[in-house]
Design a protein around this motif. Structure first.
Motif, short mmCIF file in Angstrom:
data_model
loop_
_atom_site.label_atom_id
_atom_site.label_comp_id
_atom_site.label_asym_id
_atom_site.label_seq_id
_atom_site.Cartn_x
_atom_site.Cartn_y
_atom_site.Cartn_z
N LEU A 125 0.81 -1.22 0.00
CA LEU A 125 0.00 0.00 0.00
C LEU A 125 0.84 1.27 0.00
CD1 LEU A 125 -2.51 -1.15 2.78
CD2 LEU A 125 -2.90 -1.19 0.30
N ALA A 126 2.16 1.11 0.09
CA ALA A 126 3.05 2.26 0.32
C ALA A 126 2.97 3.30 -0.80
CB ALA A 126 4.48 1.77 0.49
N ASP A 127 2.92 2.86 -2.06
CA ASP A 127 2.94 3.83 -3.16
C ASP A 127 1.73 4.75 -3.11
OD1 ASP A 127 5.31 2.78 -4.02
OD2 ASP A 127 4.45 1.65 -5.70
N GLU A 128 0.56 4.18 -2.86
CA GLU A 128 -0.66 4.98 -2.82
C GLU A 128 -0.61 5.97 -1.65
OE1 GLU A 128 -5.52 4.37 -2.32
OE2 GLU A 128 -4.18 2.63 -2.56
N GLU A 129 -0.13 5.49 -0.50
CA GLU A 129 -0.08 6.38 0.67
C GLU A 129 1.03 7.41 0.53
OE1 GLU A 129 -2.27 7.51 3.93
OE2 GLU A 129 -2.62 5.82 2.55
N ALA A 130 2.12 7.03 -0.13
CA ALA A 130 3.21 7.98 -0.36
C ALA A 130 2.74 9.13 -1.24
CB ALA A 130 4.40 7.28 -1.01
N ARG B 166 3.02 13.00 -0.30
CA ARG B 166 3.61 14.00 -1.19
C ARG B 166 2.66 15.18 -1.38
NH1 ARG B 166 3.72 11.20 -5.39
NH2 ARG B 166 5.80 10.29 -5.12
N ALA B 167 1.41 14.89 -1.64
CA ALA B 167 0.43 15.96 -1.84
C ALA B 167 0.27 16.80 -0.58
CB ALA B 167 -0.91 15.37 -2.27
N ALA B 168 0.27 16.14 0.58
CA ALA B 168 0.14 16.87 1.84
C ALA B 168 1.31 17.80 2.05
CB ALA B 168 0.03 15.89 3.01
N CYS B 169 2.53 17.34 1.73
CA CYS B 169 3.72 18.17 1.92
C CYS B 169 3.77 19.31 0.91
CB CYS B 169 4.98 17.31 1.79
SG CYS B 169 5.21 16.11 3.12
N GLU B 170 3.36 19.05 -0.33
CA GLU B 170 3.44 20.07 -1.36
C GLU B 170 2.30 21.08 -1.29
OE1 GLU B 170 3.62 17.95 -5.03
OE2 GLU B 170 5.77 17.49 -4.86
N ALA C 17 8.71 10.13 13.39
CA ALA C 17 9.34 11.17 12.57
C ALA C 17 10.32 10.58 11.57
CB ALA C 17 10.04 12.19 13.46
N THR C 18 11.11 9.60 12.03
CA THR C 18 12.10 8.97 11.14
C THR C 18 11.41 8.22 10.01
OG1 THR C 18 13.63 8.76 13.01
CG2 THR C 18 14.06 7.39 11.07
N ASP C 19 10.34 7.50 10.32
CA ASP C 19 9.59 6.78 9.28
C ASP C 19 9.02 7.75 8.24
OD1 ASP C 19 10.10 4.30 10.38
OD2 ASP C 19 8.20 4.19 11.48
N LEU C 20 8.45 8.85 8.69
CA LEU C 20 7.88 9.83 7.77
C LEU C 20 8.96 10.45 6.89
CD1 LEU C 20 5.34 11.60 10.17
CD2 LEU C 20 4.76 10.17 8.19
N LEU C 21 10.10 10.78 7.50
CA LEU C 21 11.18 11.40 6.73
C LEU C 21 11.77 10.43 5.72
CD1 LEU C 21 12.79 13.37 9.66
CD2 LEU C 21 11.81 14.40 7.60
N ARG C 22 11.80 9.14 6.08
CA ARG C 22 12.30 8.15 5.12
C ARG C 22 11.37 8.07 3.91
NH1 ARG C 22 12.90 4.40 8.51
NH2 ARG C 22 15.11 4.74 8.93
N ALA C 23 10.07 8.15 4.17
CA ALA C 23 9.11 8.15 3.05
C ALA C 23 9.24 9.43 2.23
CB ALA C 23 7.69 8.00 3.59
N MET C 24 9.47 10.56 2.88
CA MET C 24 9.68 11.80 2.15
C MET C 24 10.92 11.71 1.27
SD MET C 24 8.86 14.86 4.86
CE MET C 24 7.44 14.76 5.96
N ALA C 25 11.97 11.07 1.79
CA ALA C 25 13.20 10.91 1.01
C ALA C 25 12.92 10.17 -0.28
CB ALA C 25 14.25 10.17 1.84
N TYR D 268 8.81 21.75 -0.72
CA TYR D 268 7.91 21.62 0.43
C TYR D 268 8.06 22.91 1.24
CZ TYR D 268 7.88 16.52 -0.42
OH TYR D 268 7.75 15.25 -0.97
N LYS D 269 6.97 23.57 1.52
CA LYS D 269 7.05 24.86 2.22
C LYS D 269 6.49 24.76 3.63
CE LYS D 269 7.08 28.09 -1.66
NZ LYS D 269 7.43 27.10 -2.67
N SER D 270 7.20 25.37 4.57
CA SER D 270 6.67 25.48 5.93
C SER D 270 5.50 26.45 5.93
CB SER D 270 7.77 25.97 6.88
OG SER D 270 8.29 27.22 6.45
N ILE D 271 4.57 26.21 6.82
CA ILE D 271 3.31 26.95 6.83
C ILE D 271 3.14 27.69 8.16
CG2 ILE D 271 0.80 26.74 6.67
CD1 ILE D 271 2.29 26.09 4.07
#
Length: 375
Positions: free
Chosen positions: A80-85, A89-93, A196-204, A298-301
């Motif tokens: 399921l990783a690709d769909e959730e990734a 991505r959309a959430a970050c962008e 946090a590490t898991d999320l950042l690895r997916a962002m990478a 990715y922009k900080s808000i």
């Protein structure tokens, strides 16, 4: 005894301010306009409803006006990783904020830390003041980013602690009561650092740096926690702010809304959007450091906290950053194809000193990090 020598001293402090919990506990007659003047806002006053609205994950995920929801269990599932990734991505962008569900932090760990954080703020003022911040730092009990006697103050108190790695902790600022405080915060700290590490690895992976994910995960190597207490303000809840509008000058923030009381708002398309407490979720947001690393992809808000007229609110923000001996700057992958770097490269220690010498105001840190094009 933990060796704290790896953490630099005198990074920057904050001017002492009145204790807001003490002010809020006084009779209404004592909260005169003169006393409240340092807290009353002008054009940036909330002027919004702070009514709590309960939502669930399905409703939040389906609403176009709600902060996106990312399911960490799906993100870690190869099927399921690709769909959730793609959702990540959309959430970050598009948003810079998202709520994380199925994050794997045990319910008991969350329950225990919530109870101990609320218990700390119920202690007598004198006992909390024994943990007051010292000169040259913001660790301890007090306030942050107060740099002048004439700036408007936030209607809040905080306890700020360095939590990871263990050698960065200044245990003299850690409460001895409740007796379980240290253990519950340590367990929660370890769990949320893993998230946090898991999320950042997916962002990478989303950013094309999956072959070297440490380029992103290194900004979860250090962690500090800001534990916020927002007393009610029946006299002027629509004219004060619990936390001034700002973007987080860190890598990735994970917020636990301890109280089921709405208060967090994000700035989106010129309006302030409430982030309704989602039971069991952590609220994640892209920090200034991620904006630098991604060269603005990715922009900080900007976000803020408003105050309730009748109910107190407690939250704890876990800020994730690189270690002090690291460096922040745009990733090579972010400036490929001839794109020029938009932000300067800076050592982490120098960056922290810049942040702590600044007022909490909008995206002023990012303005200071931008490279001005040659004319």
């Amino acid at each position: 005894m933990v060796d704290t020598s790896a953490k630099p001293a005198n990074l920057g402090g904050s001017l002492p301010v009145p204790n807001v919990q003490d002010l809020a506990s006084r009779p209404a007659a004592d909260l005169t306009p003169h006393v409240l003047n340092r807290y009353l806002r002008g054009d940036d006053a909330p002027a919004v409803s702070t009514t709590t609205v309960a939502v669930d994950a399905a409703a939040a995920a389906s609403s176009s006006s709600s902060v996106p929801v990312v399911d960490l269990a799906r993100l870690l599932d190869p099927a399921l990783a690709d769909e959730e990734a793609a959702r990540l991505r959309a959430a970050c962008e598009d948003w810079g904020f998202f709520q994380v569900v199925n994050h794997g932090v045990p319910d008991q760990v969350i329950h225990d830390v919530k109870e101990d954080l609320k218990g700390f703020f119920r202690l007598p003022l004198q006992e909390k003041r024994a943990l007051a911040q010292g000169p040259g730092g913001i660790e301890g009990y007090g306030q942050a980013f107060v740099v002048s006697q004439d700036q408007k103050l936030d209607w809040a108190d905080m306890l700020f602690l360095s939590t990871q790695p263990p050698e960065y902790r200044s245990l003299n600022f850690w409460p001895s009561r409740p007796a379980t405080f240290r253990g519950s915060l340590e367990r929660y700290s370890e769990e949320v650092q893993r998230v946090a590490t898991d999320l950042l690895r997916a962002m990478a992976k989303n950013l094309g740096v999956e072959d070297d994910p440490e380029k992103m995960t290194r900004i979860a190597a250090a962690q500090a926690m800001r534990i916020n207490y927002y007393p009610p303000c029946p006299q002027a809840h629509d004219k004060v702010l619990g936390l001034s509008p700002h973007s987080d000058a860190v890598g990735l923030t994970l917020l636990l809304q301890v109280s089921p009381v709405a208060g967090l708002q994000i700035r989106r398309e010129g309006a302030w959007i409430p982030v309704e407490p989602l039971p069991g979720a952590l609220v994640a947001n892209v920090g200034d450091v991620i904006e630098v690393l991604t060269n603005g992809r990715y922009k900080s808000i900007e976000h803020r906290a408003v105050v309730n007229a009748r109910q107190e609110r407690v939250s704890v923000a876990a800020f994730h950053s690189a270690r002090f001996d690291g460096v922040y700057g745009p990733l090579e992958e972010s400036i490929g194809g001839g794109e020029a770097p938009r932000y300067r490269t800076i050592g982490v220690e120098e960056y922290v000193k810049l942040v702590l010498s600044s007022k909490l105001e909008g995206k002023n840190i990012m303005d200071a990090m931008k490279i001005t094009p040659a004319s």
